[in-house]
Motif scaffolding. Structure first.
Motif, PDB file in Angstrom:
ATOM      1  N   ASN A   4       0.852  -1.175   0.000  1.00 14.45           N
ATOM      2  CA  ASN A   4       0.000   0.000   0.000  1.00 14.45           C
ATOM      3  C   ASN A   4       0.899   1.239   0.000  1.00 14.45           C
ATOM      4  O   ASN A   4       1.595   1.512   0.976  1.00 14.45           O
ATOM      5  CB  ASN A   4      -0.912  -0.005   1.232  1.00 14.45           C
ATOM      6  N   LEU A   5       0.888   1.983  -1.098  1.00 10.87           N
ATOM      7  CA  LEU A   5       1.773   3.145  -1.239  1.00 10.87           C
ATOM      8  C   LEU A   5       1.110   4.450  -0.806  1.00 10.87           C
ATOM      9  O   LEU A   5       1.756   5.493  -0.844  1.00 10.87           O
ATOM     10  CB  LEU A   5       2.240   3.254  -2.690  1.00 10.87           C
ATOM     11  N   LYS A   6      -0.145   4.404  -0.404  1.00  7.33           N
ATOM     12  CA  LYS A   6      -0.862   5.621  -0.046  1.00  7.33           C
ATOM     13  C   LYS A   6      -0.184   6.437   1.059  1.00  7.33           C
ATOM     14  O   LYS A   6      -0.112   7.659   0.965  1.00  7.33           O
ATOM     15  CB  LYS A   6      -2.292   5.269   0.363  1.00  7.33           C
ATOM     16  N   ARG A  32      15.490   8.932  -6.262  1.00  6.01           N
ATOM     17  CA  ARG A  32      16.185  10.146  -5.834  1.00  6.01           C
ATOM     18  C   ARG A  32      16.451  10.043  -4.344  1.00  6.01           C
ATOM     19  O   ARG A  32      15.551   9.739  -3.568  1.00  6.01           O
ATOM     20  CB  ARG A  32      15.338  11.388  -6.112  1.00  6.01           C
ATOM     21  N   LEU A  33      17.693  10.314  -3.952  1.00  2.26           N
ATOM     22  CA  LEU A  33      18.094  10.243  -2.554  1.00  2.26           C
ATOM     23  C   LEU A  33      18.272  11.646  -2.007  1.00  2.26           C
ATOM     24  O   LEU A  33      19.116  12.405  -2.476  1.00  2.26           O
ATOM     25  CB  LEU A  33      19.394   9.446  -2.410  1.00  2.26           C
ATOM     26  N   GLY A  34      17.456  11.986  -1.000  1.00  9.53           N
ATOM     27  CA  GLY A  34      17.568  13.266  -0.309  1.00  9.53           C
ATOM     28  C   GLY A  34      18.359  13.102   0.978  1.00  9.53           C
ATOM     29  O   GLY A  34      18.903  12.032   1.273  1.00  9.53           O
ATOM     30  N   GLN A  35      18.402  14.153   1.787  1.00  8.05           N
ATOM     31  CA  GLN A  35      19.133  14.110   3.052  1.00  8.05           C
ATOM     32  C   GLN A  35      18.522  13.109   4.024  1.00  8.05           C
ATOM     33  O   GLN A  35      19.233  12.354   4.666  1.00  8.05           O
ATOM     34  CB  GLN A  35      19.143  15.504   3.700  1.00  8.05           C
ATOM     35  N   THR A  36      17.186  13.106   4.122  1.00 12.45           N
ATOM     36  CA  THR A  36      16.524  12.242   5.095  1.00 12.45           C
ATOM     37  C   THR A  36      15.497  11.309   4.474  1.00 12.45           C
ATOM     38  O   THR A  36      14.907  10.501   5.180  1.00 12.45           O
ATOM     39  CB  THR A  36      15.800  13.095   6.158  1.00 12.45           C
ATOM     40  N   SER A  37      15.270  11.413   3.177  1.00  9.27           N
ATOM     41  CA  SER A  37      14.207  10.643   2.536  1.00  9.27           C
ATOM     42  C   SER A  37      14.656  10.058   1.206  1.00  9.27           C
ATOM     43  O   SER A  37      15.615  10.516   0.600  1.00  9.27           O
ATOM     44  CB  SER A  37      12.986  11.532   2.275  1.00  9.27           C
ATOM     45  N   LEU A  38      13.901   9.075   0.767  1.00  5.72           N
ATOM     46  CA  LEU A  38      14.096   8.449  -0.535  1.00  5.72           C
ATOM     47  C   LEU A  38      12.824   8.672  -1.345  1.00  5.72           C
ATOM     48  O   LEU A  38      11.719   8.445  -0.847  1.00  5.72           O
ATOM     49  CB  LEU A  38      14.368   6.955  -0.352  1.00  5.72           C
ATOM     50  N   PHE A  39      12.973   9.165  -2.578  1.00  2.66           N
ATOM     51  CA  PHE A  39      11.846   9.466  -3.445  1.00  2.66           C
ATOM     52  C   PHE A  39      11.832   8.501  -4.618  1.00  2.66           C
ATOM     53  O   PHE A  39      12.884   8.164  -5.150  1.00  2.66           O
ATOM     54  CB  PHE A  39      11.956  10.895  -3.996  1.00  2.66           C
ATOM     55  N   TRP A  40      10.646   8.068  -5.034  1.00  2.00           N
ATOM     56  CA  TRP A  40      10.515   7.213  -6.211  1.00  2.00           C
ATOM     57  C   TRP A  40       9.175   7.478  -6.873  1.00  2.00           C
ATOM     58  O   TRP A  40       8.264   8.014  -6.275  1.00  2.00           O
ATOM     59  CB  TRP A  40      10.666   5.739  -5.856  1.00  2.00           C
ATOM     60  N   ARG A  41       9.123   7.099  -8.118  1.00  2.00           N
ATOM     61  CA  ARG A  41       7.907   7.298  -8.896  1.00  2.00           C
ATOM     62  C   ARG A  41       7.249   5.948  -9.126  1.00  2.00           C
ATOM     63  O   ARG A  41       7.886   4.999  -9.583  1.00  2.00           O
ATOM     64  CB  ARG A  41       8.242   7.961 -10.224  1.00  2.00           C
ATOM     65  N   ALA A  42       5.981   5.849  -8.813  1.00  5.00           N
ATOM     66  CA  ALA A  42       5.188   4.649  -9.074  1.00  5.00           C
ATOM     67  C   ALA A  42       3.958   5.102  -9.851  1.00  5.00           C
ATOM     68  O   ALA A  42       3.136   5.858  -9.328  1.00  5.00           O
ATOM     69  CB  ALA A  42       4.784   3.958  -7.780  1.00  5.00           C
ATOM     70  N   GLY A  43       3.875   4.667 -11.099  1.00  2.00           N
ATOM     71  CA  GLY A  43       2.780   5.140 -11.942  1.00  2.00           C
ATOM     72  C   GLY A  43       3.008   6.588 -12.308  1.00  2.00           C
ATOM     73  O   GLY A  43       4.073   6.971 -12.770  1.00  2.00           O
ATOM     74  N   LEU A  44       2.021   7.414 -12.071  1.00  3.22           N
ATOM     75  CA  LEU A  44       2.116   8.836 -12.403  1.00  3.22           C
ATOM     76  C   LEU A  44       2.412   9.712 -11.193  1.00  3.22           C
ATOM     77  O   LEU A  44       2.445  10.928 -11.315  1.00  3.22           O
ATOM     78  CB  LEU A  44       0.802   9.303 -13.050  1.00  3.22           C
ATOM     79  N   ARG A  45       2.636   9.106 -10.037  1.00  2.00           N
ATOM     80  CA  ARG A  45       2.822   9.886  -8.811  1.00  2.00           C
ATOM     81  C   ARG A  45       4.179   9.621  -8.172  1.00  2.00           C
ATOM     82  O   ARG A  45       4.738   8.543  -8.285  1.00  2.00           O
ATOM     83  CB  ARG A  45       1.729   9.529  -7.807  1.00  2.00           C
ATOM     84  N   TRP A  46       4.661  10.637  -7.476  1.00  2.00           N
ATOM     85  CA  TRP A  46       5.892  10.516  -6.708  1.00  2.00           C
ATOM     86  C   TRP A  46       5.548  10.063  -5.296  1.00  2.00           C
ATOM     87  O   TRP A  46       4.500  10.416  -4.753  1.00  2.00           O
ATOM     88  CB  TRP A  46       6.630  11.847  -6.653  1.00  2.00           C
ATOM     89  N   HIS A  47       6.462   9.293  -4.711  1.00  2.00           N
ATOM     90  CA  HIS A  47       6.306   8.820  -3.350  1.00  2.00           C
ATOM     91  C   HIS A  47       7.576   9.132  -2.570  1.00  2.00           C
ATOM     92  O   HIS A  47       8.652   9.310  -3.146  1.00  2.00           O
ATOM     93  CB  HIS A  47       6.034   7.312  -3.337  1.00  2.00           C
ATOM     94  N   ARG A  48       7.434   9.189  -1.253  1.00  3.84           N
ATOM     95  CA  ARG A  48       8.553   9.553  -0.383  1.00  3.84           C
ATOM     96  C   ARG A  48       8.483   8.722   0.886  1.00  3.84           C
ATOM     97  O   ARG A  48       7.407   8.556   1.468  1.00  3.84           O
ATOM     98  CB  ARG A  48       8.433  11.033  -0.039  1.00  3.84           C
ATOM     99  N   ILE A  49       9.631   8.195   1.290  1.00  2.44           N
ATOM    100  CA  ILE A  49       9.692   7.496   2.573  1.00  2.44           C
ATOM    101  C   ILE A  49      10.859   8.061   3.369  1.00  2.44           C
ATOM    102  O   ILE A  49      11.981   8.159   2.857  1.00  2.44           O
ATOM    103  CB  ILE A  49       9.825   5.962   2.395  1.00  2.44           C
ATOM    104  N   PRO A  50      10.604   8.500   4.603  1.00  3.27           N
ATOM    105  CA  PRO A  50      11.711   8.936   5.452  1.00  3.27           C
ATOM    106  C   PRO A  50      12.569   7.725   5.821  1.00  3.27           C
ATOM    107  O   PRO A  50      12.049   6.665   6.159  1.00  3.27           O
ATOM    108  CB  PRO A  50      11.022   9.514   6.688  1.00  3.27           C
ATOM    109  N   LEU A  51      13.863   7.874   5.747  1.00  6.30           N
ATOM    110  CA  LEU A  51      14.756   6.754   6.031  1.00  6.30           C
ATOM    111  C   LEU A  51      14.762   6.391   7.512  1.00  6.30           C
ATOM    112  O   LEU A  51      15.218   5.311   7.877  1.00  6.30           O
ATOM    113  CB  LEU A  51      16.163   7.067   5.528  1.00  6.30           C
ATOM    114  N   SER A  52      14.205   7.247   8.354  1.00  7.11           N
ATOM    115  CA  SER A  52      14.066   6.896   9.768  1.00  7.11           C
ATOM    116  C   SER A  52      13.009   5.809   9.957  1.00  7.11           C
ATOM    117  O   SER A  52      12.984   5.147  10.990  1.00  7.11           O
ATOM    118  CB  SER A  52      13.689   8.140  10.580  1.00  7.11           C
ATOM    119  N   GLY A  53      12.139   5.611   8.962  1.00  7.92           N
ATOM    120  CA  GLY A  53      11.116   4.581   9.027  1.00  7.92           C
ATOM    121  C   GLY A  53      11.515   3.296   8.338  1.00  7.92           C
ATOM    122  O   GLY A  53      10.657   2.495   7.984  1.00  7.92           O
TER     123      GLY A  53
END
Length: 122
Positions: A4-6, A32-53
């Motif tokens: 679930n990417l929501k 894409r790797l940021g300072q505290t998060s990782l970004f990726w594209r799934a379908g037509l939307r961007w997603h973000r996960i904090p690396l602390s999680g």
């Protein structure tokens, strides 16, 4: 089963700090790797996960043989697998035949976030 990417949905303009991090994030294949998060594209939307999680990170390389009209070709699909604290895996697509980018991303993650666990548990 697909994850679930929501909860990871990233909307530009909703959070100024996340927008600045996304703009400054370094691109590795389709991630894409940021300072505290990782970004990726799934379908037509961007997603973000904090690396602390994230609990553990490892690379997965999947060889795929494609039958073409005049022979066959082997493609190496590079994936980054994030193991979340609840034990679920989140597989992120880096790209096809992008070993250099995948290794650079994995190295950058290890240098920037040494507090995380890396590699597959045997």
């Amino acid at each position: 089963m697909a994850a679930n990417l929501k909860p990871y949905l990233f909307t530009k303009g909703a959070d100024g700090e996340a927008d600045r991090e996304f703009a400054a994030a370094k691109k590795y294949g389709h991630l894409r790797l940021g300072q505290t998060s990782l970004f990726w594209r799934a379908g037509l939307r961007w997603h973000r996960i904090p690396l602390s999680g994230v609990k553990r990170i490892f690379r997965r390389v999947v060889p795929v043989v494609g039958k073409l009209c005049c022979g066959s070709q082997t493609f190496l699909i590079e994936m980054l697998v994030l193991v979340l604290p609840d034990g679920t895996n989140l597989e992120l697509y880096i790209g096809d035949d992008l070993e250099k980018d995948a290794k650079a991303l994995y190295q950058a993650l290890q240098e920037a976030h040494p507090e995380l666990e890396y590699g597959v548990v045997k």
